[in-house]
Design a protein around this motif. Structure first.
Motif, PDB file in Angstrom:
ATOM      1  N   TRP A  31       0.840  -1.187   0.000  1.00  0.00           N
ATOM      2  CA  TRP A  31       0.000   0.000   0.000  1.00  0.00           C
ATOM      3  C   TRP A  31       0.876   1.238   0.000  1.00  0.00           C
ATOM      4  O   TRP A  31       1.937   1.281   0.637  1.00  0.00           O
ATOM      5  CB  TRP A  31      -0.905  -0.003   1.231  1.00  0.00           C
ATOM      6  N   LEU A  32       0.417   2.263  -0.731  1.00  0.00           N
ATOM      7  CA  LEU A  32       1.102   3.557  -0.760  1.00  0.00           C
ATOM      8  C   LEU A  32       0.107   4.667  -0.430  1.00  0.00           C
ATOM      9  O   LEU A  32      -1.020   4.643  -0.930  1.00  0.00           O
ATOM     10  CB  LEU A  32       1.653   3.842  -2.158  1.00  0.00           C
ATOM     11  N   VAL A  39       0.771   7.337  -9.027  1.00  0.00           N
ATOM     12  CA  VAL A  39       1.538   6.092  -9.080  1.00  0.00           C
ATOM     13  C   VAL A  39       1.619   5.593 -10.522  1.00  0.00           C
ATOM     14  O   VAL A  39       2.694   5.212 -11.008  1.00  0.00           O
ATOM     15  CB  VAL A  39       0.906   5.015  -8.168  1.00  0.00           C
ATOM     16  N   PHE A  40       0.493   5.620 -11.225  1.00  0.00           N
ATOM     17  CA  PHE A  40       0.446   5.177 -12.626  1.00  0.00           C
ATOM     18  C   PHE A  40       1.397   6.003 -13.489  1.00  0.00           C
ATOM     19  O   PHE A  40       2.200   5.455 -14.247  1.00  0.00           O
ATOM     20  CB  PHE A  40      -0.990   5.286 -13.139  1.00  0.00           C
ATOM     21  N   ASP A  41       1.313   7.329 -13.370  1.00  0.00           N
ATOM     22  CA  ASP A  41       2.170   8.195 -14.179  1.00  0.00           C
ATOM     23  C   ASP A  41       3.646   7.961 -13.875  1.00  0.00           C
ATOM     24  O   ASP A  41       4.484   7.974 -14.777  1.00  0.00           O
ATOM     25  CB  ASP A  41       1.808   9.665 -13.956  1.00  0.00           C
ATOM     26  N   PRO A 140      -7.265   1.781  -6.620  1.00  0.00           N
ATOM     27  CA  PRO A 140      -7.556   2.907  -5.722  1.00  0.00           C
ATOM     28  C   PRO A 140      -7.997   2.434  -4.340  1.00  0.00           C
ATOM     29  O   PRO A 140      -8.712   1.454  -4.203  1.00  0.00           O
ATOM     30  CB  PRO A 140      -8.688   3.646  -6.435  1.00  0.00           C
ATOM     31  N   ASP A 141      -7.517   3.144  -3.332  1.00  0.00           N
ATOM     32  CA  ASP A 141      -7.933   2.894  -1.955  1.00  0.00           C
ATOM     33  C   ASP A 141      -8.461   4.219  -1.411  1.00  0.00           C
ATOM     34  O   ASP A 141      -7.837   4.860  -0.572  1.00  0.00           O
ATOM     35  CB  ASP A 141      -6.748   2.389  -1.129  1.00  0.00           C
ATOM     36  N   GLY A 142      -9.556   4.653  -1.962  1.00  0.00           N
ATOM     37  CA  GLY A 142     -10.132   5.942  -1.595  1.00  0.00           C
ATOM     38  C   GLY A 142     -11.282   6.254  -2.525  1.00  0.00           C
ATOM     39  O   GLY A 142     -11.663   5.459  -3.376  1.00  0.00           O
ATOM     40  N   LEU A 191       8.301   7.864  -4.442  1.00  0.00           N
ATOM     41  CA  LEU A 191       7.006   8.526  -4.386  1.00  0.00           C
ATOM     42  C   LEU A 191       6.798   9.291  -3.087  1.00  0.00           C
ATOM     43  O   LEU A 191       6.067  10.270  -3.050  1.00  0.00           O
ATOM     44  CB  LEU A 191       5.882   7.505  -4.588  1.00  0.00           C
ATOM     45  N   SER A 192       7.476   8.879  -2.021  1.00  0.00           N
ATOM     46  CA  SER A 192       7.326   9.627  -0.770  1.00  0.00           C
ATOM     47  C   SER A 192       8.070  10.966  -0.837  1.00  0.00           C
ATOM     48  O   SER A 192       7.798  11.869  -0.091  1.00  0.00           O
ATOM     49  CB  SER A 192       7.830   8.808   0.417  1.00  0.00           C
TER      50      SER A 192
END
Length: 197
Positions: A31-32, A39-41, A140-142, A191-192
């Motif tokens: 999970w991010l 993330v996709f881009d 997606p988680d949202g 990504l962070s």
């Protein structure tokens, strides 16, 4: 990601489109706290590939062909070339497909040598171009793709021995486990550090 990497082997013999030998597949998910579109881009963009793709050895990745599939330019098939300082990888191409919609997205890719690609481009039988796809699903988680987090299942396939009767070594399992763990950590670290969109 914890230590929950699933590993599977299979023997490939006379299987069109796959190299002969022992293929090791490994998969995990993580999970991010990053929206799926970001993330996709990040994963599909050749300019950020050397930040996460260990197999590119930090080389420059150049998009040689881009075939759009639909209105979203992210939905495409790309042919990428890895310009690595390592001469053994200078003939490597990557065939990549990326696609997104409201339910999720994926980035799937397979290394390919130039000779195999030339064979296909010149009308040869594509069954002789051996591919072992690897890649990511981005879920997606949202509420929307623009906020919330992302769940990323990731899977790799690697030819560990070109002899189908060979025995799998523990070293091969450790190598693919390390590959998937390092890839996940690189994605998390990159990504962070990105500013929020």
């Amino acid at each position: 990601m914890g230590d929950n990497v699933r590993v599977m082997t299979r023997k490939s013999v006379d299987d069109p489109g796959r190299p002969p030998g022992i293929v090791l597949s490994a998969a995990t998910s993580f999970w991010l706290p990053v929206p799926p579109n970001r993330v996709f881009d990040f994963l599909r963009d050749e300019n950020s590939r050397n930040e996460w793709d260990i197999l590119s050895n930090g080389g420059v990745v150049q998009e040689m062909a881009h075939i759009t599939n639909g209105q979203d330019t992210g939905n495409c098939v790309s042919l990428l070339r890895v310009n690595s300082a390592n001469s053994s990888q200078s003939n490597m191409l990557i065939l990549q497909e990326s696609c997104r919609d409201t339910t999720g997205s994926f980035v799937v890719y397979a290394p390919m040598d130039i000779a195999a690609m030339n064979l296909v481009l010149n009308g040869g039988d594509p069954d002789y171009a051996a591919l072992l796809p690897s890649g990511f699903a981005i879920l997606p988680d949202g509420a929307t793709a623009h906020n919330g987090g992302s769940l990323l299942p990731v899977a790799f396939q690697i030819l560990v021995d070109s002899v189908p009767t060979a025995k799998l070594s523990l070293g091969s399992v450790a190598t693919v486990n390390n590959l998937i763990a390092c890839t996940v950590e690189r994605i998390k670290a990159s990504l962070s550090c990105e500013p929020a969109a």
